[in-house]
Each structure stands twice: as C-alpha cells, then as structure tokens.
Design a protein around this motif. Structure first.
Motif, PDB file in Angstrom:
ATOM      1  N   ALA A  76       0.824  -1.205   0.000  1.00  0.00           N
ATOM      2  CA  ALA A  76       0.000   0.000   0.000  1.00  0.00           C
ATOM      3  C   ALA A  76       0.856   1.251   0.000  1.00  0.00           C
ATOM      4  O   ALA A  76       0.433   2.309  -0.478  1.00  0.00           O
ATOM      5  CB  ALA A  76      -0.930  -0.004   1.218  1.00  0.00           C
ATOM      6  N   GLU A  77       2.054   1.138   0.593  1.00  0.00           N
ATOM      7  CA  GLU A  77       2.952   2.294   0.606  1.00  0.00           C
ATOM      8  C   GLU A  77       4.389   1.811   0.752  1.00  0.00           C
ATOM      9  O   GLU A  77       4.660   0.850   1.474  1.00  0.00           O
ATOM     10  CB  GLU A  77       2.571   3.264   1.742  1.00  0.00           C
ATOM     11  N   ASP A  78       5.284   2.470   0.067  1.00  0.00           N
ATOM     12  CA  ASP A  78       6.697   2.084   0.035  1.00  0.00           C
ATOM     13  C   ASP A  78       7.471   3.393   0.017  1.00  0.00           C
ATOM     14  O   ASP A  78       7.468   4.104  -0.982  1.00  0.00           O
ATOM     15  CB  ASP A  78       6.937   1.254  -1.237  1.00  0.00           C
ATOM     16  N   ALA A  79       8.077   3.749   1.145  1.00  0.00           N
ATOM     17  CA  ALA A  79       8.651   5.091   1.259  1.00  0.00           C
ATOM     18  C   ALA A  79       9.780   5.092   2.284  1.00  0.00           C
ATOM     19  O   ALA A  79       9.884   4.175   3.102  1.00  0.00           O
ATOM     20  CB  ALA A  79       7.563   6.073   1.701  1.00  0.00           C
ATOM     21  N   PRO A  80      10.617   6.122   2.264  1.00  0.00           N
ATOM     22  CA  PRO A  80      11.589   6.258   3.345  1.00  0.00           C
ATOM     23  C   PRO A  80      10.838   6.401   4.666  1.00  0.00           C
ATOM     24  O   PRO A  80       9.746   6.978   4.688  1.00  0.00           O
ATOM     25  CB  PRO A  80      12.323   7.571   3.010  1.00  0.00           C
ATOM     26  N   PRO A  81      11.398   5.876   5.751  1.00  0.00           N
ATOM     27  CA  PRO A  81      10.670   5.918   7.024  1.00  0.00           C
ATOM     28  C   PRO A  81      10.335   7.344   7.465  1.00  0.00           C
ATOM     29  O   PRO A  81       9.299   7.569   8.085  1.00  0.00           O
ATOM     30  CB  PRO A  81      11.628   5.236   8.013  1.00  0.00           C
ATOM     31  N   ASN A 132       4.432  11.410   7.468  1.00  0.00           N
ATOM     32  CA  ASN A 132       3.514  12.002   6.508  1.00  0.00           C
ATOM     33  C   ASN A 132       3.073  10.959   5.480  1.00  0.00           C
ATOM     34  O   ASN A 132       3.348  11.088   4.290  1.00  0.00           O
ATOM     35  CB  ASN A 132       4.218  13.184   5.824  1.00  0.00           C
ATOM     36  N   PRO A 133       2.388   9.887   5.952  1.00  0.00           N
ATOM     37  CA  PRO A 133       1.992   8.819   5.024  1.00  0.00           C
ATOM     38  C   PRO A 133       1.041   9.347   3.959  1.00  0.00           C
ATOM     39  O   PRO A 133       0.165  10.169   4.255  1.00  0.00           O
ATOM     40  CB  PRO A 133       1.322   7.788   5.934  1.00  0.00           C
ATOM     41  N   LYS A 134       1.235   8.851   2.740  1.00  0.00           N
ATOM     42  CA  LYS A 134       0.409   9.312   1.622  1.00  0.00           C
ATOM     43  C   LYS A 134      -0.925   8.574   1.571  1.00  0.00           C
ATOM     44  O   LYS A 134      -1.931   9.100   1.140  1.00  0.00           O
ATOM     45  CB  LYS A 134       1.150   9.087   0.294  1.00  0.00           C
ATOM     46  N   ASN A 135      -0.874   7.297   2.010  1.00  0.00           N
ATOM     47  CA  ASN A 135      -2.056   6.452   1.891  1.00  0.00           C
ATOM     48  C   ASN A 135      -2.883   6.527   3.180  1.00  0.00           C
ATOM     49  O   ASN A 135      -2.342   6.329   4.272  1.00  0.00           O
ATOM     50  CB  ASN A 135      -1.596   5.009   1.631  1.00  0.00           C
ATOM     51  N   PRO A 136      -4.179   6.812   3.086  1.00  0.00           N
ATOM     52  CA  PRO A 136      -5.013   6.877   4.292  1.00  0.00           C
ATOM     53  C   PRO A 136      -4.978   5.584   5.106  1.00  0.00           C
ATOM     54  O   PRO A 136      -5.088   5.620   6.339  1.00  0.00           O
ATOM     55  CB  PRO A 136      -6.428   7.123   3.749  1.00  0.00           C
ATOM     56  N   ARG A 137      -4.796   4.446   4.424  1.00  0.00           N
ATOM     57  CA  ARG A 137      -4.734   3.162   5.135  1.00  0.00           C
ATOM     58  C   ARG A 137      -3.485   3.086   6.014  1.00  0.00           C
ATOM     59  O   ARG A 137      -3.516   2.506   7.093  1.00  0.00           O
ATOM     60  CB  ARG A 137      -4.720   1.991   4.131  1.00  0.00           C
ATOM     61  N   THR A 138      -2.382   3.657   5.524  1.00  0.00           N
ATOM     62  CA  THR A 138      -1.153   3.685   6.334  1.00  0.00           C
ATOM     63  C   THR A 138      -1.394   4.537   7.573  1.00  0.00           C
ATOM     64  O   THR A 138      -1.040   4.156   8.691  1.00  0.00           O
ATOM     65  CB  THR A 138       0.025   4.293   5.540  1.00  0.00           C
ATOM     66  N   ARG A 139      -2.013   5.666   7.350  1.00  0.00           N
ATOM     67  CA  ARG A 139      -2.285   6.601   8.446  1.00  0.00           C
ATOM     68  C   ARG A 139      -3.129   5.924   9.520  1.00  0.00           C
ATOM     69  O   ARG A 139      -2.850   5.995  10.709  1.00  0.00           O
ATOM     70  CB  ARG A 139      -3.021   7.817   7.876  1.00  0.00           C
ATOM     71  N   GLU A 140      -4.164   5.221   9.047  1.00  0.00           N
ATOM     72  CA  GLU A 140      -5.087   4.529   9.952  1.00  0.00           C
ATOM     73  C   GLU A 140      -4.350   3.444  10.744  1.00  0.00           C
ATOM     74  O   GLU A 140      -4.509   3.335  11.955  1.00  0.00           O
ATOM     75  CB  GLU A 140      -6.186   3.902   9.088  1.00  0.00           C
ATOM     76  N   PHE A 141      -3.529   2.669  10.025  1.00  0.00           N
ATOM     77  CA  PHE A 141      -2.759   1.601  10.679  1.00  0.00           C
ATOM     78  C   PHE A 141      -1.847   2.185  11.746  1.00  0.00           C
ATOM     79  O   PHE A 141      -1.808   1.700  12.876  1.00  0.00           O
ATOM     80  CB  PHE A 141      -1.934   0.837   9.636  1.00  0.00           C
ATOM     81  N   LEU A 142      -1.119   3.225  11.386  1.00  0.00           N
ATOM     82  CA  LEU A 142      -0.158   3.808  12.330  1.00  0.00           C
ATOM     83  C   LEU A 142      -0.867   4.395  13.549  1.00  0.00           C
ATOM     84  O   LEU A 142      -0.415   4.211  14.679  1.00  0.00           O
ATOM     85  CB  LEU A 142       0.700   4.869  11.643  1.00  0.00           C
ATOM     86  N   SER A 143      -1.978   5.048  13.331  1.00  0.00           N
ATOM     87  CA  SER A 143      -2.655   5.663  14.481  1.00  0.00           C
ATOM     88  C   SER A 143      -3.253   4.581  15.372  1.00  0.00           C
ATOM     89  O   SER A 143      -3.201   4.675  16.594  1.00  0.00           O
ATOM     90  CB  SER A 143      -3.725   6.655  14.026  1.00  0.00           C
ATOM     91  N   ARG A 144      -3.776   3.508  14.746  1.00  0.00           N
ATOM     92  CA  ARG A 144      -4.292   2.393  15.524  1.00  0.00           C
ATOM     93  C   ARG A 144      -3.143   1.744  16.305  1.00  0.00           C
ATOM     94  O   ARG A 144      -3.264   1.397  17.465  1.00  0.00           O
ATOM     95  CB  ARG A 144      -4.923   1.359  14.584  1.00  0.00           C
ATOM     96  N   TYR A 145      -2.003   1.612  15.624  1.00  0.00           N
ATOM     97  CA  TYR A 145      -0.863   0.955  16.231  1.00  0.00           C
ATOM     98  C   TYR A 145      -0.328   1.763  17.395  1.00  0.00           C
ATOM     99  O   TYR A 145      -0.023   1.250  18.457  1.00  0.00           O
ATOM    100  CB  TYR A 145       0.241   0.729  15.190  1.00  0.00           C
ATOM    101  N   LEU A 146      -0.200   3.039  17.160  1.00  0.00           N
ATOM    102  CA  LEU A 146       0.386   3.893  18.205  1.00  0.00           C
ATOM    103  C   LEU A 146      -0.582   4.041  19.371  1.00  0.00           C
ATOM    104  O   LEU A 146      -0.176   4.130  20.519  1.00  0.00           O
ATOM    105  CB  LEU A 146       0.787   5.232  17.611  1.00  0.00           C
ATOM    106  N   ALA A 147      -1.886   3.981  19.070  1.00  0.00           N
ATOM    107  CA  ALA A 147      -2.881   4.093  20.134  1.00  0.00           C
ATOM    108  C   ALA A 147      -2.906   2.839  20.994  1.00  0.00           C
ATOM    109  O   ALA A 147      -3.049   2.911  22.212  1.00  0.00           O
ATOM    110  CB  ALA A 147      -4.262   4.328  19.525  1.00  0.00           C
ATOM    111  N   GLY A 148      -2.748   1.671  20.323  1.00  0.00           N
ATOM    112  CA  GLY A 148      -2.929   0.435  21.081  1.00  0.00           C
ATOM    113  C   GLY A 148      -1.618  -0.262  21.336  1.00  0.00           C
ATOM    114  O   GLY A 148      -1.581  -1.387  21.720  1.00  0.00           O
TER     115      GLY A 148
END
Ligand SMILES: Nc1ncnc2c1ncn2[C@@H]1O[C@H](COP(=O)(O)OP(=O)(O)O)[C@@H](O)[C@H]1O
Ligand SMILES: [Mg+2]
Length: 246
Positions: free
Chosen positions: A219-224, A230-246
């Motif tokens: 879904a996304e392939d970028a420098p860390p 600043n993830p481009k893909n909303p799915r990345t953003r969602e994953f990271l926020s879920r991950y960081l929250a939980g």
C-alpha cells in the motif's frame, strides 16, 4: 541506487480462492534495510516465504541478480544459502548444541572444512554475544538467546540478504531489546536486510525504506521519515494511528 539483488515482479499468491498477495512489485538493492509493516493477515509472511521459496507463487516471479529463481532443489539450496531467513520461532535443532547448530549448514551445504566452519561459528556467535554458550543446548537458553543464535547461524552462511519474519514477536518483552540491538548492529555492517516487524520505533530508526502492506497489496513504500510522519495512503495513516494508540 545500488545494484538490485532481489526483484519481486507482479507476484500473486492464492490459497484456494483466497488471494493473499496481489501483484506485488518490490526490489531489494544492495545495502538496503527494508522493514515491512502491516496488520496481521496482510500477507507479510507469505511474501517472505515466496522470496525464500518456502511457498510457490500463483503468478509472477522472483528474480535473484536478474535471473528467475527456479524451484529445482539443488538451485534452491544454493539460493537459500545466499538469501537466509530468521523465523519468529528460531527453528534451532533442539538436540544439537549452539555450536553444532551454527556449523551444520556451513558443513553440509557449503562443505566448509571443520576448522573454517568452527571459526565462522565462533566469529558470529561472538558478534551476537553468545560465544560463552557454544556447548549449551537450545532448551537451556532464553528466547532472546535462542534468537541471537539463530541470527549467528544465518550469518555463518555469509548471506547476500537476510530475511527476518517477526524475529522478536515470540519473545518476552524484556528480551526484545537484546535482539533488536543485535539487528541494529548488523544494519551498520552493510548487510542487506528485509525485516517484517511490529516494532515501529525500530522500523522508523533503522530501515532505509519502509513498506506498508495491506490486504495483500504493497500500500505504501517510502523512506521511514516520510511513511511515519507524513503517510500518503489513508490506510497507512489509519494503521499507524491504531498501532500507536494500542
Ligand atoms: N498455508 C496457508 N494456507 C492457507 N491460508 C494461508 C496459509 N498461509 C497463510 N494463509 C493466509 O494468508 C493470509 C496472509 O497470511 P500471512 O502471510 O501469514 O500474513 P501476515 O504475516 O501479514 O500476518 C492470512 O489470511 C492467512 O490465514
Ligand atoms: Mg506473519
């Protein structure tokens, strides 16, 4: 960009009618440290297993230095000596000592003389801090120690690339750090690494590229620095926020 070692091209994999990998394109260049992150079930292990030929893709191909990897046993053995894999569950031989585990493949696959296999084993066991345990059996070691031995064993083959599938996920929390530190140290040696991990801080700090997998897609392939801030893909953003929250 440095030379391409592994090139995954248009690779798909289904189990029955369940499509687990969908048209994956991914190149691994010399010296890269690629971290692959993503939810459970997104296809991360299956991708590594296709690269390592533990699974055969349904379509597409895996190239190694520009040549398609063929599923002929002799070629697979040689390929696996160059593309090593470290598993979540260590996969050490429990009836063998640490030293025997580290000498087995260099003796049987590379046909190294005993002294050379021994020297390599000691060198790499020292590097991971496990030289004092050469005569121990895996059952006498902690999870973190077992994983460090498994890493040393892989290094004994002098691989071109080392694949890691959640190397710290089976460990008690207090042992995660010692294994991540060994991997951080390895990353400074120029070894090319592809690491599936849930350790986001490690991925952010150590990887040269981060790949986010979602539902069998890259879904996304970028420098860390980009993917984590600043993830481009909303799915990345969602994953990271879920991950960081939980
Ligand atoms: N050998 C198998 N047979 C059937 N389904 C499998 C097999 N291996 C993996 N899967 C399925 O493929 C999907 C992706 O699995 P996996 O690659 O292990 O994901 P991840 O490593 O990202 O958690 C999951 O739905 C899993 O159940
Ligand atoms: Mg997995």
């Amino acid at each position: 960009m440095s030379e391409t070692i592994i090139s995954v091209q248009d690779l798909s994999k289904s189990f029955g009618d369940h499509e687990v990998l969908r048209k994956i394109d991914m190149d691994v260049h010399v010296g890269e440290i690629i971290c692959i992150v993503g939810s459970s079930g997104s296809g991360k292990s299956t991708l590594l297993r296709c690269i390592n030929r533990l699974e055969r893709q349904t379509s597409g191909k895996v190239m190694f230095y520009g040549k398609e990897v063929r599923d002929v046993q002799r070629e697979i053995n040689e390929y696996r000596s160059k593309v090593g894999m470290v598993f979540q569950s260590f996969n050490l031989f429990n009836n063998m000592t640490v030293l025997e585990n580290c000498m087995l493949c260099t003796r049987k696959v590379l046909h190294l003389p005993k002294e050379e296999a021994f020297d390599r084993a000691i060198t790499h066991l020292k590097a991971v801090g496990m030289a004092p345990y050469i005569h121990a059996k895996p059952s006498q070691l902690s999870g973190g120690q077992k994983q460090r031995v498994a890493i040393a064993r892989s290094l004994c083959m002098n691989p071109e690339v080392l694949l890691f599938d959640e190397p710290t996920s089976a460990l008690d929390p207090e042992m995660v750090g010692e294994v991540l530190n060994v991997m951080k140290q390895l990353a400074t040696t120029g070894l090319t690494m592809v690491i599936v991990t849930h350790e986001m801080a490690f991925a952010r700090d150590v990887s040269t590229r981060t790949i986010f997998m979602d539902g069998g897609y890259v879904a996304e392939d970028a420098p860390p620095s980009q993917l984590f801030t600043n993830p481009k893909n909303p799915r990345t953003r969602e994953f990271l926020s879920r991950y960081l929250a939980g």
